[in-house]
Design an enzyme around this catalytic site. Structure first.
Site, PDB file in Angstrom:
ATOM      1  N   GLU A  35       5.349 -13.274  -3.337  1.00 16.22           N
ATOM      2  CA  GLU A  35       3.974 -12.607  -2.372  1.00 16.22           C
ATOM      3  C   GLU A  35       2.388 -13.984  -2.466  1.00 16.22           C
ATOM      4  OE1 GLU A  35       2.008  -8.804  -3.001  1.00 16.22           O
ATOM      5  OE2 GLU A  35       0.915  -8.957  -0.961  1.00 16.22           O
ATOM      6  N   ARG A 261       7.978  -9.008 -18.594  1.00 14.03           N
ATOM      7  CA  ARG A 261       7.128 -10.447 -18.123  1.00 14.03           C
ATOM      8  C   ARG A 261       6.592 -11.266 -19.130  1.00 14.03           C
ATOM      9  NH1 ARG A 261       4.601  -8.450 -13.385  1.00 14.03           N
ATOM     10  NH2 ARG A 261       2.779  -9.699 -13.782  1.00 14.03           N
ATOM     11  N   LYS A 271      -2.372 -11.731 -10.739  1.00 14.84           N
ATOM     12  CA  LYS A 271      -3.157 -12.434  -9.607  1.00 14.84           C
ATOM     13  C   LYS A 271      -4.433 -12.064  -9.422  1.00 14.84           C
ATOM     14  CE  LYS A 271       1.227 -12.485  -7.069  1.00 14.84           C
ATOM     15  NZ  LYS A 271       2.294 -12.919  -5.918  1.00 14.84           N
TER      16      LYS A 271
HETATM   17  P1  ATP Z   1       0.844 -10.764 -10.490  1.00  7.18           P
HETATM   18  O1  ATP Z   1       0.808  -9.034 -11.355  1.00  7.18           O
HETATM   19  O2  ATP Z   1       0.977 -11.863 -11.079  1.00  7.18           O
HETATM   20  O3  ATP Z   1       0.411 -10.427  -8.771  1.00  7.18           O
HETATM   21  P2  ATP Z   1       3.735  -9.717  -9.192  1.00  7.18           P
HETATM   22  O4  ATP Z   1       4.276  -9.332  -9.674  1.00  7.18           O
HETATM   23  O5  ATP Z   1       2.996  -9.459  -7.903  1.00  7.18           O
HETATM   24  O6  ATP Z   1       2.666 -10.106 -10.355  1.00  7.18           O
HETATM   25  P3  ATP Z   1       4.613 -11.540  -6.929  1.00  7.18           P
HETATM   26  O7  ATP Z   1       4.122 -12.509  -6.213  1.00  7.18           O
HETATM   27  O8  ATP Z   1       5.218 -10.463  -6.455  1.00  7.18           O
HETATM   28  O9  ATP Z   1       3.802 -11.370  -8.240  1.00  7.18           O
HETATM   29  O10 ATP Z   1       5.461 -11.931  -8.125  1.00  7.18           O
HETATM   30  C1  ATP Z   1       7.056 -12.787  -7.464  1.00  7.18           C
HETATM   31  C2  ATP Z   1       8.173 -12.779  -8.332  1.00  7.18           C
HETATM   32  O11 ATP Z   1       7.778 -13.210 -10.075  1.00  7.18           O
HETATM   33  C3  ATP Z   1       8.598 -11.720  -9.031  1.00  7.18           C
HETATM   34  O12 ATP Z   1       9.853 -11.075  -9.211  1.00  7.18           O
HETATM   35  C4  ATP Z   1       8.189 -11.097 -10.669  1.00  7.18           C
HETATM   36  O13 ATP Z   1       8.745 -10.558 -11.148  1.00  7.18           O
HETATM   37  C5  ATP Z   1       7.839 -12.455 -11.156  1.00  7.18           C
HETATM   38  N1  ATP Z   1       6.433 -12.087 -11.992  1.00  7.18           N
HETATM   39  C6  ATP Z   1       4.968 -12.396 -11.980  1.00  7.18           C
HETATM   40  N2  ATP Z   1       4.960 -12.105 -12.420  1.00  7.18           N
HETATM   41  C7  ATP Z   1       5.802 -12.429 -13.958  1.00  7.18           C
HETATM   42  C8  ATP Z   1       5.102 -12.378 -15.093  1.00  7.18           C
HETATM   43  N3  ATP Z   1       3.958 -12.612 -15.869  1.00  7.18           N
HETATM   44  N4  ATP Z   1       6.058 -12.782 -15.660  1.00  7.18           N
HETATM   45  C9  ATP Z   1       7.332 -12.592 -15.685  1.00  7.18           C
HETATM   46  N5  ATP Z   1       7.844 -13.130 -13.833  1.00  7.18           N
HETATM   47  C10 ATP Z   1       6.754 -12.600 -13.254  1.00  7.18           C
HETATM   48 MG    MG Z   2       3.783  -8.420  -6.061  1.00  4.95          MG
END
Ligand code: ATP
Ligand code: MG
Length: 555
Positions: A35, A261, A271
């Site tokens: 995102e 994760r 984020k």
């Molecule tokens: P955040 O919680 O940091 O906002 P998010 O999952 O909302 O992370 P996205 O932009 O939706 O962020 O993530 C893109 C991809 O990265 C998704 O497939 C998510 O599962 C993966 N991802 C995000 N954080 C991690 C992490 N700590 N370890 C492994 N994969 C991750």
């Molecule tokens: Mg997200």
């Protein structure tokens, strides 16, 4: 590059191997779906290495898809930084960049299909009421009074939503599934909501936006994704993912797989929280070298190979765990130990005058760039009567364990001569200001002839030819291993996470390129700051120390 050539093995790759062997799929299609609401962090790097790595190894392809259904939180700055980070990590996406917003017309069509099948309805309860009706894990939900509207009424109301005739929060579209399901996500989840926001891709075309769960599975299916890989918190959402695809007319059924994760000690991996550090000016931007962002690590001096190696070493499982910072650091240390040229820099200089060395003479020494790699060549290092050494490398008196410069004792200057300290000047407060020495002209590249043993070696820089440089010493950003467990993580920021020193570096570093990494003899691995360093004001960031100072023993 210290990356091993072997392919990693993990449960997802085992599933793929089986799917290919069984003929379920003939090729592999993955995607990385960030995102664009912040910069990528090292957790995303794990997901990138997994998704793009699989595509590479199985000769499939991986899409970069911006999951852009929240226009208020998203920004084109994030889109651009994500693209550049993925490339820097060494990966490339298949074809054009995708945006979920590319599919808004199709998504709208599928929503209309669900309504027409009696599987979705326009809700007019308030957000609070929706929550209250949903029930809890221990208590089933209640049907909304709007749940049994006719298909025609729902179609007309959804059209009104689309035309901007409902205010934000007064109507939404919900799937009609099961208000008593043991999976909360199946209790009539919201599919569309009203938002009068300008979107970075679609402008003002839409005032209704699809929710993640509805958008994600359909986007995967439209792109022909075979293995849709995400993190464990989406495990329950897989029920909804499958429900949507089973109930619309689409001929692709991707399957979702979840892995744990990445969590890393002494930092944050969300984020939202990282964004808070930036907006509250607790760090200097998303690429602050203390941030766990890809751009922060890059600026800190991590190579992309070291980050890929880290992702390989931590592996992919379903177990929740937290990785020690030392694991990440050992990856860059291994890389730089092997690949970074050596150089000399004095971080906290004190002047040494070599009284028997000719005034104004500049002797050019040739010093190897790497002790074990002759192919990395040599550089010229000027030696002069006045030099700087590290303040902590001198003592007036010391026991034998202190193998550096002591009054009346000898020490070797790295790549140069043996010197002996004769006397020292002090200021009124008793601090040493200048050390006077003599040098033994017979000791360049060899031991003293009379068999005197000189054990210590210290680094140095010519006082006349050396170049002043700003040296930024970074340390962990937080004082506790798990800052996200704190009520207020800003209360546990490490006040010592950045120390700025005025050092002196050898002249060969004048021409070092941005991001170039060096081992500064005896003090650590450093890189040229990619933002603030200029030929007139060199700035070096400490990437990591020479040894693991994070190790738990003696902490
Ligand atoms: P955040 O919680 O940091 O906002 P998010 O999952 O909302 O992370 P996205 O932009 O939706 O962020 O993530 C893109 C991809 O990265 C998704 O497939 C998510 O599962 C993966 N991802 C995000 N954080 C991690 C992490 N700590 N370890 C492994 N994969 C991750
Ligand atoms: Mg997200």
């Amino acid at each position: 590059m210290s990356e091993s050539e072997t392919r990693p093995s993990n449960f997802i790759r085992q599933i793929i191997d089986k799917d290919l062997a069984d003929g379920k799929h003939s090729s592999v299609q993955t995607r990385f779906p960030p995102e664009p609401n912040g910069y990528l962090h090292i957790g995303h790097a794990k997901s990138i290495c997994l998704n793009f790595g699989i595509a590479q190894d199985y000769k499939g392809s991986c899409n970069l898809r911006f999951d852009d259904t929240n226009p208020e939180k998203e920004d084109i700055e994030y889109v651009d930084s994500i693209k550049s980070d993925v490339k820097w990590l060494g990966f490339d996406w298949a074809g054009e960049i995708r945006y979920s917003s590319n599919y808004f017309d199709q998504l709208h069509g599928f929503a209309v299909e669900l309504i027409s099948k009696g599987l979705a309805y326009v809700e007019e309860l308030s957000a609070d009421d929706i929550r209250a009706y949903r029930g809890t894990l221990n208590e089933v939900g209640k049907n909304s009074p709007y749940r049994d509207r006719s298909v025609e009424e729902n179609l007309a109301l959804f059209e009104k939503m689309r035309n901007g005739e409902f205010k934000e929060g007064t109507a939404c579209l919900r799937a009609k599934i099961d208000m008593s399901s043991s999976f909360m996500v199946l209790r009539d989840p919201v599919l569309y909501r009203v938002r009068f926001a300008t979107h970075h891709q679609t402008g003002d075309k839409w005032c209704i936006y699809p929710m993640y769960d509805f958008t994600h599975c359909i986007s995967d299916a439209l792109e022909g994704i075979t293995h849709s890989i995400c993190t464990l918190e989406f495990q329950d959402n897989r029920r909804l993912y499958d429900w949507v695809l089973e109930n619309i007319t689409i001929d692709c059924q991707p399957h979702q797989y979840e892995f744990s994760r990445l969590n890393l000690e002494y930092t944050l991996m969300s984020k939202r929280k990282l964004s808070q550090l930036v907006t509250e000016n607790l760090v200097n931007g998303w690429d602050d070298p203390r941030m766990p962002t890809v751009s922060g690590l890059r600026r800190r001096g991590f190579t992309s190979a070291s980050i890929r190696e880290f992702c390989k070493r931590i592996g992919v499982t379903k177990q929740e765990n937290t990785i020690e910072m030392g694991s990440l650091e050992s990856c860059i240390r291994d890389d730089l130990n092997e690949n970074a040229p050596r150089a000399m820099a004095v971080l906290d200089p004190i002047k040494v005058i070599i009284e028997n060395f000719e005034q104004d003479k500049v002797e050019t020494l040739n010093i190897k760039n790497h002790p074990n790699k002759p192919e990395m060549g040599e550089r010229e290092v000027p030696f002069t009567r006045e030099i700087y050494i590290e303040r902590e490398d001198f003592r007036e008196e010391a026991n034998k364990k202190f193998k550096r410069l002591v009054l009346d004792k000898e020490v070797r200057l790295r790549g140069s001569y043996v010197i002996k300290a004769v006397r020292a000047d002090k200021d009124e407060a008793g601090n040493v200001t200048t050390i006077y020495c003599t040098y033994d002209p017979q000791t360049l590249g060899k031991n003293p002839e009379d068999g005197r043993k000189v054990k210590g070696v210290i680094h140095w820089v010519s006082a006349v030819k050396g170049i002043p440089a700003e040296i930024r010493l970074y340390d962990r950003l937080f004082t506790v291993p798990n800052p996200s467990a704190e009520e207020d993580f800003s209360a546990v920021l490490n006040p010592e996470s950045l120390k700025v020193l005025n050092g002196i570096v050898e002249p060969s570093l004048q021409s070092a390129q941005a991001e170039a990494g060096f081992q500064f003899e005896r003090t650590g691995y450093f890189c040229v700051d990619n933002k603030d360093s200029t030929p007139n004001t060199l700035v070096f960031n400490r990437t990591v120390g020479l040894r693991d100072t994070w190790a738990k023993i003696g902490d």
